[in-house]
Scaffold this motif. Structure first.
Motif, PDB file in Angstrom:
ATOM      1  N   LYS A 227      -2.978  -8.446  -0.098  1.00  0.00           N
ATOM      2  CA  LYS A 227      -2.722  -7.299   0.779  1.00  0.00           C
ATOM      3  C   LYS A 227      -1.576  -7.587   1.752  1.00  0.00           C
ATOM      4  O   LYS A 227      -0.648  -6.781   1.894  1.00  0.00           O
ATOM      5  CB  LYS A 227      -3.995  -6.938   1.540  1.00  0.00           C
ATOM      6  CG  LYS A 227      -3.831  -5.756   2.519  1.00  0.00           C
ATOM      7  CD  LYS A 227      -5.159  -5.435   3.181  1.00  0.00           C
ATOM      8  CE  LYS A 227      -4.999  -4.380   4.264  1.00  0.00           C
ATOM      9  NZ  LYS A 227      -4.547  -3.088   3.727  1.00  0.00           N
ATOM     10  N   TYR A 228      -1.630  -8.752   2.401  1.00  0.00           N
ATOM     11  CA  TYR A 228      -0.612  -9.086   3.401  1.00  0.00           C
ATOM     12  C   TYR A 228       0.784  -9.143   2.780  1.00  0.00           C
ATOM     13  O   TYR A 228       1.745  -8.574   3.306  1.00  0.00           O
ATOM     14  CB  TYR A 228      -0.948 -10.430   4.047  1.00  0.00           C
ATOM     15  CG  TYR A 228       0.133 -10.934   4.984  1.00  0.00           C
ATOM     16  CD1 TYR A 228       0.238 -10.461   6.291  1.00  0.00           C
ATOM     17  CD2 TYR A 228       1.059 -11.888   4.544  1.00  0.00           C
ATOM     18  CE1 TYR A 228       1.237 -10.912   7.139  1.00  0.00           C
ATOM     19  CE2 TYR A 228       2.066 -12.347   5.379  1.00  0.00           C
ATOM     20  CZ  TYR A 228       2.145 -11.853   6.674  1.00  0.00           C
ATOM     21  OH  TYR A 228       3.146 -12.298   7.499  1.00  0.00           O
TER      22      TYR A 228
ATOM     23  N   LEU B 250       1.915  -7.957  -0.205  1.00  0.00           N
ATOM     24  CA  LEU B 250       2.403  -6.715  -0.797  1.00  0.00           C
ATOM     25  C   LEU B 250       2.824  -5.727   0.286  1.00  0.00           C
ATOM     26  O   LEU B 250       3.841  -5.034   0.148  1.00  0.00           O
ATOM     27  CB  LEU B 250       1.344  -6.093  -1.710  1.00  0.00           C
ATOM     28  CG  LEU B 250       0.967  -6.887  -2.970  1.00  0.00           C
ATOM     29  CD1 LEU B 250       0.091  -6.035  -3.885  1.00  0.00           C
ATOM     30  CD2 LEU B 250       2.205  -7.358  -3.717  1.00  0.00           C
ATOM     31  N   GLU B 251       2.062  -5.655   1.362  1.00  0.00           N
ATOM     32  CA  GLU B 251       2.444  -4.772   2.470  1.00  0.00           C
ATOM     33  C   GLU B 251       3.734  -5.257   3.125  1.00  0.00           C
ATOM     34  O   GLU B 251       4.575  -4.443   3.540  1.00  0.00           O
ATOM     35  CB  GLU B 251       1.314  -4.685   3.492  1.00  0.00           C
ATOM     36  CG  GLU B 251       0.122  -3.873   3.000  1.00  0.00           C
ATOM     37  CD  GLU B 251      -0.989  -3.746   4.033  1.00  0.00           C
ATOM     38  OE1 GLU B 251      -1.829  -2.832   3.879  1.00  0.00           O
ATOM     39  OE2 GLU B 251      -1.025  -4.569   4.968  1.00  0.00           O
TER      40      GLU B 251
ATOM     41  N   ASN C 274       6.117  -6.446   1.630  1.00  0.00           N
ATOM     42  CA  ASN C 274       7.199  -6.074   0.724  1.00  0.00           C
ATOM     43  C   ASN C 274       7.283  -4.566   0.489  1.00  0.00           C
ATOM     44  O   ASN C 274       7.889  -4.119  -0.486  1.00  0.00           O
ATOM     45  CB  ASN C 274       7.034  -6.805  -0.610  1.00  0.00           C
ATOM     46  CG  ASN C 274       7.507  -8.238  -0.545  1.00  0.00           C
ATOM     47  OD1 ASN C 274       8.675  -8.528  -0.806  1.00  0.00           O
ATOM     48  ND2 ASN C 274       6.601  -9.150  -0.184  1.00  0.00           N
TER      49      ASN C 274
ATOM     50  N   SER D  34       1.759   3.145  -3.817  1.00  0.00           N
ATOM     51  CA  SER D  34       0.392   2.782  -3.456  1.00  0.00           C
ATOM     52  C   SER D  34      -0.222   1.882  -4.528  1.00  0.00           C
ATOM     53  O   SER D  34      -0.096   2.145  -5.734  1.00  0.00           O
ATOM     54  CB  SER D  34      -0.444   4.054  -3.300  1.00  0.00           C
ATOM     55  OG  SER D  34      -1.807   3.746  -3.135  1.00  0.00           O
TER      56      SER D  34
ATOM     57  N   GLN E 226      -7.013 -10.786   0.908  1.00  0.00           N
ATOM     58  CA  GLN E 226      -6.166 -10.648   2.082  1.00  0.00           C
ATOM     59  C   GLN E 226      -4.756 -11.196   1.832  1.00  0.00           C
ATOM     60  O   GLN E 226      -3.769 -10.664   2.372  1.00  0.00           O
ATOM     61  CB  GLN E 226      -6.807 -11.361   3.275  1.00  0.00           C
ATOM     62  CG  GLN E 226      -8.104 -10.710   3.738  1.00  0.00           C
ATOM     63  CD  GLN E 226      -7.930  -9.232   4.056  1.00  0.00           C
ATOM     64  OE1 GLN E 226      -6.980  -8.842   4.749  1.00  0.00           O
ATOM     65  NE2 GLN E 226      -8.836  -8.398   3.548  1.00  0.00           N
TER      66      GLN E 226
ATOM     67  N   PHE F  67       4.807  -2.118   0.093  1.00  0.00           N
ATOM     68  CA  PHE F  67       3.807  -1.354  -0.643  1.00  0.00           C
ATOM     69  C   PHE F  67       2.665  -0.925   0.278  1.00  0.00           C
ATOM     70  O   PHE F  67       2.375  -1.590   1.279  1.00  0.00           O
ATOM     71  CB  PHE F  67       3.239  -2.182  -1.799  1.00  0.00           C
ATOM     72  CG  PHE F  67       4.255  -2.565  -2.840  1.00  0.00           C
ATOM     73  CD1 PHE F  67       4.736  -1.628  -3.737  1.00  0.00           C
ATOM     74  CD2 PHE F  67       4.738  -3.864  -2.914  1.00  0.00           C
ATOM     75  CE1 PHE F  67       5.673  -1.972  -4.693  1.00  0.00           C
ATOM     76  CE2 PHE F  67       5.677  -4.227  -3.862  1.00  0.00           C
ATOM     77  CZ  PHE F  67       6.155  -3.276  -4.751  1.00  0.00           C
ATOM     78  N   LYS F  68       2.015   0.168  -0.078  1.00  0.00           N
ATOM     79  CA  LYS F  68       0.801   0.602   0.601  1.00  0.00           C
ATOM     80  C   LYS F  68      -0.379   0.067  -0.198  1.00  0.00           C
ATOM     81  O   LYS F  68      -0.530   0.399  -1.379  1.00  0.00           O
ATOM     82  CB  LYS F  68       0.744   2.128   0.687  1.00  0.00           C
ATOM     83  CG  LYS F  68      -0.511   2.658   1.363  1.00  0.00           C
ATOM     84  CD  LYS F  68      -0.521   4.184   1.363  1.00  0.00           C
ATOM     85  CE  LYS F  68      -1.803   4.716   1.993  1.00  0.00           C
ATOM     86  NZ  LYS F  68      -1.847   6.211   1.956  1.00  0.00           N
ATOM     87  N   VAL F  69      -1.213  -0.752   0.409  1.00  0.00           N
ATOM     88  CA  VAL F  69      -2.258  -1.471  -0.329  1.00  0.00           C
ATOM     89  C   VAL F  69      -3.643  -1.107   0.180  1.00  0.00           C
ATOM     90  O   VAL F  69      -3.901  -1.132   1.390  1.00  0.00           O
ATOM     91  CB  VAL F  69      -2.057  -2.999  -0.226  1.00  0.00           C
ATOM     92  CG1 VAL F  69      -3.121  -3.734  -1.033  1.00  0.00           C
ATOM     93  CG2 VAL F  69      -0.663  -3.394  -0.710  1.00  0.00           C
ATOM     94  N   THR F  70      -4.542  -0.782  -0.757  1.00  0.00           N
ATOM     95  CA  THR F  70      -5.956  -0.554  -0.443  1.00  0.00           C
ATOM     96  C   THR F  70      -6.772  -1.549  -1.248  1.00  0.00           C
ATOM     97  O   THR F  70      -6.591  -1.664  -2.457  1.00  0.00           O
ATOM     98  CB  THR F  70      -6.386   0.878  -0.808  1.00  0.00           C
ATOM     99  OG1 THR F  70      -5.522   1.819  -0.170  1.00  0.00           O
ATOM    100  CG2 THR F  70      -7.823   1.136  -0.361  1.00  0.00           C
TER     101      THR F  70
ATOM    102  N   LYS G  68       5.794   5.249   0.284  1.00  0.00           N
ATOM    103  CA  LYS G  68       5.536   3.927  -0.274  1.00  0.00           C
ATOM    104  C   LYS G  68       4.724   4.046  -1.558  1.00  0.00           C
ATOM    105  O   LYS G  68       3.889   4.934  -1.697  1.00  0.00           O
ATOM    106  CB  LYS G  68       4.780   3.066   0.738  1.00  0.00           C
ATOM    107  CG  LYS G  68       5.553   2.728   1.992  1.00  0.00           C
ATOM    108  CD  LYS G  68       4.711   1.833   2.904  1.00  0.00           C
ATOM    109  CE  LYS G  68       5.475   1.447   4.158  1.00  0.00           C
ATOM    110  NZ  LYS G  68       4.677   0.563   5.041  1.00  0.00           N
TER     111      LYS G  68
END
Length: 239
Positions: free
Chosen positions: A20-21, A23-24, A26, A5, A17, A28-31, A3
């Motif tokens: 993050k919610y 994008l993940e 769809n 990042s 949030q 992606f790895k989100v930090t 994925k």
């Protein structure tokens, strides 16, 4: 396939949030980070594919985070999208001058943010597979494979958008390229910015490659239309 990042710095919890919610969801790895200092520290240990930086942050603001990321050899070529709650041109222009690749003004839709991210990754992939390895003109050399620009023997630090813009101008030297054309080809169909974005990047390019950016040799302004990279080696006065 791993994925892509994305590092996000945003101090408003509900926006953090929300990003993050979605994008993940769809792929992606989100930090996420609450402040710029933590993002910079982690970025040097694990480099992401993209940064999303809010401008208004506790501690150092997003503009300073952008500046530090662009100055570091590890993160200097990683694309950056700025988030701003302000609509004033100052923040947008300053962010672009510091090396941001795009910006989005709050409030924004998740759909718009996703469109910009996907468009940015598409453009990166296009640049990563150049048809030519090295482009030269006068004492300027563009290494497409390594994404490096030299003026003589001097390496010029250049963010992704400036690199793409210079490459397009040189490949089309002698041709007049409108601001709208450059905005479309470099920033993409779903970029919502104005042609002022092109002018900002042209000014920054001139400061880096021209001996005298007030009397440019290479990048000529065509009044009311756009820009032309001169096919001559003699000075081309801006109009």
């Amino acid at each position: 396939m791993s994925k892509q990042s994305i590092f996000v710095v945003e101090d408003e919890m509900h926006i953090q949030q929300l990003i993050k919610y979605n994008l993940e969801a769809n792929g992606f790895k989100v930090t996420v980070f609450d402040n710029g200092e933590d993002l910079i520290e982690h970025a040097l240990e694990s480099v992401p594919s993209l940064f999303i930086l809010d401008i208004m942050l506790p501690g150092i603001d997003g503009l300073e985070v952008c500046r530090q990321l662009r100055q570091n050899t590890v993160t200097k070529n990683i694309p950056i999208i700025m988030l701003t709650a302000k609509s004033e041109e100052f923040d947008k222009v300053l962010g672009l001058e510091l090396g941001a690749d795009d910006y989005i003004t709050k409030p924004f839709s998740v759909r718009e943010l996703l469109a910009r991210i996907k468009a940015l990754f598409r453009r990166i992939n296009t640049v990563a597979e150049p048809k030519v390895d090295v482009i030269t003109h006068a004492d300027i050399s563009i290494d497409c494979t390594r994404r490096e620009v030299y003026k003589g023997d001097r390496l010029i630090e250049m963010p992704l958008k400036e690199f793409e813009l210079l490459k397009m101008l040189v490949l089309n030297k002698g041709k007049v390229l409108s601001r709208e054309h450059l905005l479309d080809k470099i920033w993409g169909f779903d970029y919502y910015g104005e042609t002022r974005t092109v002018d900002v990047h042209i000014r920054y390019l001139r400061q880096k490659i021209e001996d005298n950016d007030d009397n440019p040799t290479f990048i000529e302004t065509i009044r009311g239309i756009g820009y032309r990279f001169t096919d001559k080696t003699s000075p081309a006065s801006a109009k």
